[in-house]
Design a protein around this motif. Structure first.
Motif, PDB file in Angstrom:
ATOM      1  N   ARG A 146      29.290 -49.835 -47.818  1.00 34.89           N
ATOM      2  CA  ARG A 146      30.183 -49.406 -46.552  1.00 34.89           C
ATOM      3  C   ARG A 146      31.555 -49.871 -46.706  1.00 34.89           C
ATOM      4  NH1 ARG A 146      27.086 -46.075 -43.470  1.00 34.89           N
ATOM      5  NH2 ARG A 146      24.885 -46.803 -43.093  1.00 34.89           N
ATOM      6  N   VAL A 147      31.667 -51.007 -47.322  1.00 32.48           N
ATOM      7  CA  VAL A 147      32.923 -51.816 -47.724  1.00 32.48           C
ATOM      8  C   VAL A 147      33.273 -51.980 -49.169  1.00 32.48           C
ATOM      9  CG1 VAL A 147      33.072 -52.618 -45.453  1.00 32.48           C
ATOM     10  CG2 VAL A 147      31.963 -53.808 -47.146  1.00 32.48           C
ATOM     11  N   PRO A 148      34.392 -52.149 -49.394  1.00 32.15           N
ATOM     12  CA  PRO A 148      34.817 -52.333 -50.826  1.00 32.15           C
ATOM     13  C   PRO A 148      34.622 -53.796 -51.135  1.00 32.15           C
ATOM     14  CG  PRO A 148      36.954 -51.937 -49.812  1.00 32.15           C
ATOM     15  CD  PRO A 148      35.754 -51.523 -48.709  1.00 32.15           C
ATOM     16  N   LEU A 149      34.469 -54.259 -52.308  1.00 27.62           N
ATOM     17  CA  LEU A 149      34.060 -55.713 -52.774  1.00 27.62           C
ATOM     18  C   LEU A 149      34.918 -55.959 -54.041  1.00 27.62           C
ATOM     19  CD1 LEU A 149      30.227 -55.645 -53.047  1.00 27.62           C
ATOM     20  CD2 LEU A 149      31.631 -56.473 -50.862  1.00 27.62           C
ATOM     21  N   ASP A 150      35.322 -57.425 -53.966  1.00 28.55           N
ATOM     22  CA  ASP A 150      35.890 -57.782 -55.240  1.00 28.55           C
ATOM     23  C   ASP A 150      34.587 -58.208 -56.263  1.00 28.55           C
ATOM     24  OD1 ASP A 150      38.538 -57.371 -54.582  1.00 28.55           O
ATOM     25  OD2 ASP A 150      38.841 -59.682 -54.124  1.00 28.55           O
ATOM     26  N   VAL A 151      34.692 -57.910 -57.513  1.00 31.47           N
ATOM     27  CA  VAL A 151      33.517 -58.169 -58.440  1.00 31.47           C
ATOM     28  C   VAL A 151      34.011 -58.921 -59.669  1.00 31.47           C
ATOM     29  CG1 VAL A 151      31.574 -57.215 -59.653  1.00 31.47           C
ATOM     30  CG2 VAL A 151      32.460 -55.898 -57.826  1.00 31.47           C
ATOM     31  N   ILE A 152      33.558 -60.021 -59.923  1.00 30.48           N
ATOM     32  CA  ILE A 152      33.848 -61.281 -60.783  1.00 30.48           C
ATOM     33  C   ILE A 152      32.824 -61.118 -61.836  1.00 30.48           C
ATOM     34  CG2 ILE A 152      34.521 -63.393 -61.242  1.00 30.48           C
ATOM     35  CD1 ILE A 152      35.198 -62.057 -57.879  1.00 30.48           C
ATOM     36  N   PHE A 153      32.899 -60.896 -63.050  1.00 32.55           N
ATOM     37  CA  PHE A 153      31.934 -61.119 -64.162  1.00 32.55           C
ATOM     38  C   PHE A 153      32.061 -62.438 -64.933  1.00 32.55           C
ATOM     39  CE2 PHE A 153      32.094 -56.685 -63.475  1.00 32.55           C
ATOM     40  CZ  PHE A 153      30.875 -55.979 -63.186  1.00 32.55           C
ATOM     41  N   LEU A 154      31.110 -63.164 -65.013  1.00 34.40           N
ATOM     42  CA  LEU A 154      31.037 -64.262 -65.487  1.00 34.40           C
ATOM     43  C   LEU A 154      30.429 -64.421 -66.826  1.00 34.40           C
ATOM     44  CD1 LEU A 154      30.276 -66.585 -62.502  1.00 34.40           C
ATOM     45  CD2 LEU A 154      32.651 -65.997 -63.203  1.00 34.40           C
ATOM     46  N   ASP A 155      30.672 -65.378 -67.789  1.00 27.84           N
ATOM     47  CA  ASP A 155      29.999 -65.388 -68.984  1.00 27.84           C
ATOM     48  C   ASP A 155      28.785 -66.601 -68.876  1.00 27.84           C
ATOM     49  OD1 ASP A 155      31.148 -67.994 -69.299  1.00 27.84           O
ATOM     50  OD2 ASP A 155      32.243 -67.237 -70.872  1.00 27.84           O
ATOM     51  N   ARG A 156      28.095 -66.958 -69.607  1.00 26.65           N
ATOM     52  CA  ARG A 156      27.002 -67.947 -69.520  1.00 26.65           C
ATOM     53  C   ARG A 156      27.482 -69.352 -69.175  1.00 26.65           C
ATOM     54  NH1 ARG A 156      22.788 -65.785 -71.120  1.00 26.65           N
ATOM     55  NH2 ARG A 156      22.544 -64.066 -72.959  1.00 26.65           N
ATOM     56  N   VAL A 201      35.219 -63.504 -67.184  1.00 24.93           N
ATOM     57  CA  VAL A 201      35.444 -62.589 -68.286  1.00 24.93           C
ATOM     58  C   VAL A 201      36.120 -61.254 -67.687  1.00 24.93           C
ATOM     59  CG1 VAL A 201      33.851 -63.734 -69.935  1.00 24.93           C
ATOM     60  CG2 VAL A 201      33.149 -61.875 -68.402  1.00 24.93           C
ATOM     61  N   GLU A 202      35.943 -60.897 -66.469  1.00 23.75           N
ATOM     62  CA  GLU A 202      36.625 -59.524 -65.854  1.00 23.75           C
ATOM     63  C   GLU A 202      36.610 -59.676 -64.389  1.00 23.75           C
ATOM     64  OE1 GLU A 202      38.508 -56.458 -66.098  1.00 23.75           O
ATOM     65  OE2 GLU A 202      37.475 -56.893 -68.047  1.00 23.75           O
ATOM     66  N   VAL A 203      37.636 -59.311 -63.964  1.00 21.45           N
ATOM     67  CA  VAL A 203      37.729 -59.144 -62.416  1.00 21.45           C
ATOM     68  C   VAL A 203      38.114 -57.676 -61.923  1.00 21.45           C
ATOM     69  CG1 VAL A 203      38.917 -59.770 -60.369  1.00 21.45           C
ATOM     70  CG2 VAL A 203      38.643 -61.555 -62.190  1.00 21.45           C
ATOM     71  N   ILE A 204      37.139 -56.883 -61.154  1.00 27.56           N
ATOM     72  CA  ILE A 204      37.639 -55.832 -60.448  1.00 27.56           C
ATOM     73  C   ILE A 204      37.860 -56.107 -58.900  1.00 27.56           C
ATOM     74  CG2 ILE A 204      36.593 -53.484 -59.993  1.00 27.56           C
ATOM     75  CD1 ILE A 204      34.590 -54.110 -62.332  1.00 27.56           C
ATOM     76  N   HIS A 205      39.149 -55.731 -58.680  1.00 30.55           N
ATOM     77  CA  HIS A 205      39.469 -55.915 -57.254  1.00 30.55           C
ATOM     78  C   HIS A 205      39.330 -54.428 -56.587  1.00 30.55           C
ATOM     79  CE1 HIS A 205      41.688 -59.555 -58.214  1.00 30.55           C
ATOM     80  NE2 HIS A 205      41.883 -58.855 -59.059  1.00 30.55           N
ATOM     81  N   VAL A 240      27.652 -62.027 -68.063  1.00 27.77           N
ATOM     82  CA  VAL A 240      26.213 -62.254 -68.036  1.00 27.77           C
ATOM     83  C   VAL A 240      25.843 -62.595 -66.441  1.00 27.77           C
ATOM     84  CG1 VAL A 240      24.632 -64.088 -68.396  1.00 27.77           C
ATOM     85  CG2 VAL A 240      26.421 -63.516 -70.247  1.00 27.77           C
ATOM     86  N   HIS A 241      26.591 -62.947 -65.580  1.00 28.10           N
ATOM     87  CA  HIS A 241      26.338 -63.048 -64.373  1.00 28.10           C
ATOM     88  C   HIS A 241      27.702 -62.250 -63.469  1.00 28.10           C
ATOM     89  CE1 HIS A 241      24.072 -66.234 -65.737  1.00 28.10           C
ATOM     90  NE2 HIS A 241      25.120 -66.807 -66.070  1.00 28.10           N
ATOM     91  N   THR A 242      27.335 -61.908 -62.199  1.00 30.47           N
ATOM     92  CA  THR A 242      28.200 -61.004 -61.409  1.00 30.47           C
ATOM     93  C   THR A 242      28.208 -61.844 -60.125  1.00 30.47           C
ATOM     94  OG1 THR A 242      27.462 -58.904 -62.419  1.00 30.47           O
ATOM     95  CG2 THR A 242      28.447 -58.796 -60.372  1.00 30.47           C
ATOM     96  N   LEU A 243      29.620 -62.041 -59.562  1.00 34.26           N
ATOM     97  CA  LEU A 243      30.149 -62.714 -58.391  1.00 34.26           C
ATOM     98  C   LEU A 243      30.588 -61.576 -57.449  1.00 34.26           C
ATOM     99  CD1 LEU A 243      30.089 -65.224 -56.482  1.00 34.26           C
ATOM    100  CD2 LEU A 243      32.249 -65.450 -57.636  1.00 34.26           C
ATOM    101  N   GLU A 244      30.072 -61.208 -56.459  1.00 33.73           N
ATOM    102  CA  GLU A 244      30.469 -60.127 -55.246  1.00 33.73           C
ATOM    103  C   GLU A 244      31.057 -61.008 -54.037  1.00 33.73           C
ATOM    104  OE1 GLU A 244      27.351 -57.562 -54.323  1.00 33.73           O
ATOM    105  OE2 GLU A 244      27.174 -56.683 -56.459  1.00 33.73           O
TER     106      GLU A 244
END
Length: 114
Positions: A57-67, A72-76, A90-94
């Protein structure tokens, strides 16, 4: 569900005092579904390089991390009903939308998750 802290590796500054780590299949499948506001702790999905926002229901910032827990990538502001992925992630932080910019999270930054 366990929790950890997010610390900047370079400065040792505490960035986020509580990061949720879903462990079971049910916890991972549910994720942040049912969250209706941007007032929630970030969630770290280990061994996950693709997320979907179906049912969110709400937007998120998504941060992708390596090992090594390096960004390695940020989606705002990934909006509901969208998909986000990163081939090198490899890992995802929401986290709540806008949180990554406020914390200064950029590509190449490394974290300690303890």
């Amino acid at each position: 569900m366990n929790s950890r802290r997010l610390v900047c590796s370079a400065t040792k500054d505490l960035l986020v005092p509580v990061v949720l780590l879903p462990e079971s299949f049910i916890e991972r499948a549910r994720g942040l579904l049912g969250v209706y506001s941007n007032d929630h702790p970030p969630m770290l999905f280990r061994d996950c390089s693709m997320i979907h926002m179906f049912g969110m229901r709400v937007p998120l910032d998504v941060i992708f991390l390596d090992r090594c827990d390096q960004v390695v990538e940020v989606i705002h502001g990934l909006r509901p009903w969208r998909v986000g992925w990163c081939w090198h992630g490899v890992h995802t932080l929401e986290m709540p939308a806008g949180f990554a910019r406020r914390l200064g999270i950029i590509k190449g930054r490394r974290f300690d998750i303890c």
